[in-house]
Structures are given as C-alpha cells and as structure tokens.
Scaffold this active site. Structure first.
Site, PDB file in Angstrom:
ATOM      1  N   HIS A 308       0.851  -1.190   0.000  1.00 58.03           N
ATOM      2  CA  HIS A 308       0.000   0.000   0.000  1.00 58.03           C
ATOM      3  C   HIS A 308       0.883   1.236   0.000  1.00 58.03           C
ATOM      4  CE1 HIS A 308      -3.150   2.837   1.101  1.00 58.03           C
ATOM      5  NE2 HIS A 308      -3.988   1.927   0.672  1.00 58.03           N
ATOM      6  N   ASP A 365      -7.977  -5.392   0.138  1.00 56.61           N
ATOM      7  CA  ASP A 365      -8.508  -6.265  -0.908  1.00 56.61           C
ATOM      8  C   ASP A 365      -8.161  -7.740  -0.724  1.00 56.61           C
ATOM      9  OD1 ASP A 365      -9.798  -4.300  -2.506  1.00 56.61           O
ATOM     10  OD2 ASP A 365      -7.836  -3.580  -3.123  1.00 56.61           O
TER      11      ASP A 365
HETATM   12  N1  CMC Z   1       4.036  -7.646  -4.818  1.00 56.58           N
HETATM   13  C1  CMC Z   1       5.383  -7.618  -4.991  1.00 56.58           C
HETATM   14  N2  CMC Z   1       6.146  -6.522  -4.806  1.00 56.58           N
HETATM   15  C2  CMC Z   1       5.517  -5.395  -4.439  1.00 56.58           C
HETATM   16  C3  CMC Z   1       4.117  -5.342  -4.237  1.00 56.58           C
HETATM   17  C4  CMC Z   1       3.380  -6.529  -4.443  1.00 56.58           C
HETATM   18  N3  CMC Z   1       2.047  -6.521  -4.264  1.00 56.58           N
HETATM   19  N4  CMC Z   1       3.773  -4.089  -3.885  1.00 56.58           N
HETATM   20  C5  CMC Z   1       4.899  -3.378  -3.864  1.00 56.58           C
HETATM   21  N5  CMC Z   1       5.965  -4.164  -4.191  1.00 56.58           N
HETATM   22  C6  CMC Z   1       7.385  -3.770  -4.222  1.00 56.58           C
HETATM   23  C7  CMC Z   1       7.697  -2.956  -5.473  1.00 56.58           C
HETATM   24  O1  CMC Z   1       8.098  -3.788  -6.526  1.00 56.58           O
HETATM   25  C8  CMC Z   1       8.803  -2.055  -4.973  1.00 56.58           C
HETATM   26  O2  CMC Z   1       9.972  -2.815  -4.904  1.00 56.58           O
HETATM   27  P1  CMC Z   1      11.420  -2.105  -5.189  1.00 56.58           P
HETATM   28  O3  CMC Z   1      11.602  -1.130  -4.050  1.00 56.58           O
HETATM   29  O4  CMC Z   1      12.395  -3.221  -5.172  1.00 56.58           O
HETATM   30  O5  CMC Z   1      11.307  -1.423  -6.520  1.00 56.58           O
HETATM   31  C9  CMC Z   1       8.387  -1.751  -3.526  1.00 56.58           C
HETATM   32  O6  CMC Z   1       7.603  -2.893  -3.113  1.00 56.58           O
HETATM   33  C10 CMC Z   1       7.557  -0.482  -3.373  1.00 56.58           C
HETATM   34  O7  CMC Z   1       6.424  -0.614  -4.220  1.00 56.58           O
HETATM   35  P2  CMC Z   1       5.826   0.555  -5.106  1.00 56.58           P
HETATM   36  O8  CMC Z   1       5.198  -0.020  -6.315  1.00 56.58           O
HETATM   37  O9  CMC Z   1       6.861   1.627  -5.281  1.00 56.58           O
HETATM   38  O10 CMC Z   1       4.717   1.115  -4.107  1.00 56.58           O
HETATM   39  P3  CMC Z   1       3.525   2.034  -4.509  1.00 56.58           P
HETATM   40  O11 CMC Z   1       3.190   2.809  -3.297  1.00 56.58           O
HETATM   41  O12 CMC Z   1       3.814   2.796  -5.757  1.00 56.58           O
HETATM   42  O13 CMC Z   1       2.342   1.003  -4.888  1.00 56.58           O
HETATM   43  C11 CMC Z   1       0.531  -0.486  -4.691  1.00 56.58           C
HETATM   44  C12 CMC Z   1       1.328   0.633  -4.017  1.00 56.58           C
HETATM   45  C13 CMC Z   1      -0.706  -0.748  -3.857  1.00 56.58           C
HETATM   46  C14 CMC Z   1       0.068  -0.010  -6.081  1.00 56.58           C
HETATM   47  C15 CMC Z   1       1.418  -1.747  -4.817  1.00 56.58           C
HETATM   48  O14 CMC Z   1       1.786  -2.193  -3.515  1.00 56.58           O
HETATM   49  C16 CMC Z   1       0.723  -2.865  -5.579  1.00 56.58           C
HETATM   50  O15 CMC Z   1       0.790  -2.886  -6.813  1.00 56.58           O
HETATM   51  N6  CMC Z   1       0.024  -3.802  -4.892  1.00 56.58           N
HETATM   52  C17 CMC Z   1      -0.741  -4.836  -5.566  1.00 56.58           C
HETATM   53  C18 CMC Z   1      -2.066  -4.285  -6.038  1.00 56.58           C
HETATM   54  C19 CMC Z   1      -3.031  -4.055  -4.894  1.00 56.58           C
HETATM   55  O16 CMC Z   1      -3.191  -4.898  -4.022  1.00 56.58           O
HETATM   56  N7  CMC Z   1      -3.731  -2.897  -4.932  1.00 56.58           N
HETATM   57  C20 CMC Z   1      -4.724  -2.541  -3.911  1.00 56.58           C
HETATM   58  C21 CMC Z   1      -4.265  -1.394  -3.062  1.00 56.58           C
HETATM   59  S1  CMC Z   1      -5.274  -1.136  -1.595  1.00 56.58           S
HETATM   60  C22 CMC Z   1      -6.839  -0.699  -2.123  1.00 56.58           C
HETATM   61  C23 CMC Z   1      -6.949   0.435  -3.081  1.00 56.58           C
HETATM   62  O17 CMC Z   1      -6.147   1.355  -3.141  1.00 56.58           O
HETATM   63  O18 CMC Z   1      -7.916   0.423  -3.812  1.00 56.58           O
END
Ligand code: CMC
Length: 435
Positions: A308, A365
C-alpha cells in the site's frame, strides 16, 4: 489545522526563501511551497504525488505507520461495531453522525430516490454480453446528467442532501440491475421496507421462481464491508474526483471518473484480481513459486492484495475483514478452499525478507473477495461493491472541495522533449501549405 509560527528556509541559487510550515490536527507537518515559483522560478517535482499533500481535508485521517484509520475523528473499529453504513455515509458527507430524526430523513431520501428513470433501464439492453459491470456503471452514472439536466453545480451543492442521497441510492439500483441483466434475469425493484444493505442483497438475488431469504448475518457483513470501504482520503479515485470536480464538472460526470479510476487492478480492481490469483495458486499448488514470481524484478507479476502507498504496517481494514471472514465462514458452515490458500500466501509473504524489508502487508482487498464469494456475489461485481461503498467518500470530498477555495487542479511539469533546435531541419525542408 494549526498555523505554525515556524518557517523553513530554502537556499536557491544563493537566495533564501522562507516557506511556512503547516501542522495538521494530528501533528502532520508540511511545507507550504505556494510562493516558491514566484520567488525563485523553481517548481517542485514529485511524480505520482508520493510526497505531496494536495489539499486540506477534515474527512479522514490515516496513520500509515501505526495502521490507524478514522472517519471524522472516529476509529473505524468503533464504526463497524456501532453504526450502519448509511449513518457512516451521513457522517462522511455532513461531518457528524446523524441523530434519530436525521437518520430517518436520510433513509426516507434514499428510498424516494432509489428508482432509476424507467427510460434508463433500456440502456442496459445495449451493452454487449460480458461487458464488465464497472464499465456499465461508470457509463450509466455519466448518463444521469442527461436524465436530471436541471441539477447544475449550484443546485447540487446547495442541496447536497438530495444529490448525495440520489447518487448513493441509485448506484445501488444500477449495480443490481447490471448484474440481473448480465445473467438474463428480470430486474428486482428496490423496496422501501428494507435497509440499504438488505435491499441491495434482495435486488441482487431475489427472483420470481426463487424468493430470496434475507439473512441478517449477510446484511451485517455487507454493512461492515461497506463501512470499511467508505473513504480513504486522497487515494487515486478520490483524487480523480477532486481533480475533475475542480473544473466545475457536474457531480455525476465527476463520480463517473472516480468509478473509472477505481476499476484499475492497482486500485479497487485488486479485489477481483486477488481471487483470480488465489485460484491460479490453488490450481498450481506451489505457493513458493508465486512468492518468487512476485519478488522477481523481471516478472510483472505482483502479489495482489499486498502492499500500500500509505500503510507500512497491516492495513487496519484488512485486519477486521480477515477476522470477520474467518468467523462468518465458520458460523455459516461455508467452506472456501481459497481461504486456506490466502492464509498460506500471507504466512509465506510475512516471513519473507523481500516483503518484510519493503513493509508489504495484506491490504483491504486481500480477504474481501472471499467474503463476497461467501455472500454469493460474482467476481466481476467485486469492484462494483467497492464503488457502492466508496460513493459517500467521493461525495464528501467533492462537497469539501467545491465548498473551499479550490482552484482548478493544474499541475506543472518538467518538459524534457525536443527543442526548436532539434526540429529546425524538419521544418526547413517542408514546403508551406497552399491555402
Ligand atoms: N508484490 C510484490 N512486490 C511489491 C508489491 C506486491 N504486491 N507491492 C509493492 N511491491 C514492491 C515494489 O516492486 C517495490 O519494490 P522495489 O523497491 O524493489 O522497486 C516496492 O515494493 C515499493 O512498491 P511501489 O510499487 O513503489 O509502491 P507504490 O506505493 O507505488 O504502490 C501499490 C502501491 C498498492 C500499487 C502496490 O503495492 C501494488 O501494486 N500492490 C498490488 C495491487 C493491490 O493490491 N492494490 C490494492 C491497493 S489497496 C486498495 C486500493 O487502493 O484500492
């Protein structure tokens, strides 16, 4: 918000600029950079707003480090124990929980406005079979402006009770109609004698040949799920609502944009994506393989329902849903093998250094879809459920935004494209058009 006497000083090209520090009611600190460009010619660069507060807000507070979520100052743990979804909707939009009379009036308004314009019903016939209900919903909400053309920005904001009640109520009717259409059954009209959540379940599952028995436990669970999804401050879809609303677009078009933003798999679409992922893992049987895939930078696969932007600890909504999921399945003797798969995935991820180092925990989720499945909600409706629940939050933010001194949202950029020096040859070799 407290006006802090403090300033920070920034040195830019030998010039000192004093920028005010702003402190929120929960102690969050921010530097107000409003005068920066005027005084220095510089702007700030913050792609995806990782580090930018875009507005003041009194609606929802999150502490992502401590796992705290409060609506209008009230912890969500208390709200799920002591309130109904429509009271929370009222709380978000009006700032206070309703008293008995306000609750009755709001309920009556939801009932009066629950019917869809009969001509709109025919719209549903023209979507192709298999169209995703989120696409149907955003289109239908946008079309509301054509059916209620007199509801302009001024009257909407003056009569926020009516516009919010109409939206919150009608979206529920649309969602149930879209589902009935998708399975080829006649639509079920809303009933005035049922509560918001009971009404929705009845519209979804009642049929002329198989009357639906409304189970109070199912109504309770839906109520909890809706409360937990009702707002989440400046998330992607709410930011879309605030941004589009700032152009003084009508409320329906604005909410339609919010629904479109929510449909993405990185946002609300994740609840459907989680179940699809758990099914894949169940079929394969190898949890470790999927954990390794999620860790592999060269593989686009991510563990859906994990991670998140704001929470760097267990999402407080996920903690409640996980417990309710376990209890509900046990009480109703409903077995879902995906619950076991989800637990295994969570266990494996929470003990893996990749997830630990990045503070990746289950988000709202991760367990939601399992509860929706237990309620009989089909997978392609999961994100629609999220949209129904988020409606009061979007309306509350829209109301706060138009009620404040918001200017049209218009970020700056750092241009890194070609300059005239790069394109001079192209244009020199080109003949002028003969008009
Ligand atoms: N699986 C594997 N690696 C992950 C995941 C994941 N679900 N989420 C983040 N990471 C890693 C990412 O690859 C990055 O690694 P590195 O530092 O080595 O590059 C690090 O963790 C930070 O991630 P980020 O993508 O920079 O974080 P963000 O704040 O931009 O993204 C997120 C947040 C929710 C989009 C992401 O965690 C994600 O894609 N999660 C899966 C989709 C999901 O469950 N979405 C629902 C969010 S909650 C409800 C809502 O908002 O509606």
């Amino acid at each position: 918000m407290n006006e802090s006497p403090n300033f920070v000083t920034l040195e830019v090209e030998g010039k000192s600029v004093r920028l005010p520090v702003v402190i929120g009611s929960e102690g969050e600190k921010a530097i107000d950079i409003g005068s920066l460009r005027r005084e220095t010619g510089y702007v700030t660069l913050d792609p995806s707003f990782m580090n930018t507060a875009a507005c003041y807000s009194q609606i929802t507070f999150i502490d992502g480090e401590k796992g705290i979520l409060r609506y209008r100052g009230i912890p969500i743990e208390d709200l799920v124990r002591k309130t109904m979804f429509i009271e929370v909707a009222y709380l978000l939009v009006h700032g206070e929980l309703p008293n008995e009379e306000q609750r009755r009036n709001f309920s009556a308004m939801l009932n009066v406005n629950s019917m869809l314009h009969e001509d709109m019903r025919h719209f549903f016939d023209h979507f192709p079979q298999g169209a995703h209900p989120m696409h149907i919903l955003s289109t239908m909400i946008n079309a509301l402006a054509a059916f209620y053309p007199n509801v302009d920005l001024k009257s909407m904001s003056e009569d926020i009770d009516l516009s919010s009640a109409r939206l919150i109520s009608i979206v529920r009717t649309m969602a149930a109609f879209a589902y009935k259409k998708s399975i080829g059954e006649p639509v079920v009209y809303p009933r005035h004698d049922l509560s918001y959540c009971a009404n929705f379940l009845n519209m979804m599952f009642d049929s002329p040949v198989r009357p639906y028995q409304i189970h109070p436990e199912a109504v309770r669970i839906l109520n909890i799920l809706f409360i937990l999804h009702a707002d989440h401050e400046q998330n992607c879809s709410t930011t879309a609502v605030r941004t589009i609303g700032s152009a003084q677009v009508n409320l329906y078009a604005t909410i339609s944009a919010g629904i479109s933003a929510l449909s993405g798999p990185l946002h609300g679409g994740a609840n459907q994506a989680v179940i699809e992922m758990l099914k894949m893992i169940q079929a394969d049987g190898n949890v470790k393989k999927f954990i390794d895939m999620a860790k592999d930078r060269n593989n686009p696969f991510r563990l859906m329902g994990f991670g998140h932007r704001v929470y760097k600890t267990y999402d407080p909504r996920a903690a409640i849903i996980k417990k309710e999921c376990h209890d509900y399945l046990e009480r109703t003797h409903y077995t879902d093998p995906l619950l076991e798969v989800a637990r295994e995935v969570e266990e494996a991820a929470l003990h893996d250094s990749y997830f630990i180092e990045r503070n990746l925990y289950p988000n709202v989720d991760f367990y939601t879809g399992i509860l929706y499945r237990a309620l009989g909600i089909p997978e392609n409706m999961f994100t629609v459920m999220f949209a129904l629940a988020r409606l009061p939050g979007w309306v509350a933010h829209w109301k706060e935004m138009i009620g404040g001194e918001t200017k049209i949202v218009r970020p700056r950029q750092i241009y890194i494209g070609k300059t005239p020096a790069d394109t001079v040859d192209v244009m020199e070799n080109r003949e002028p058009l003969l008009h």
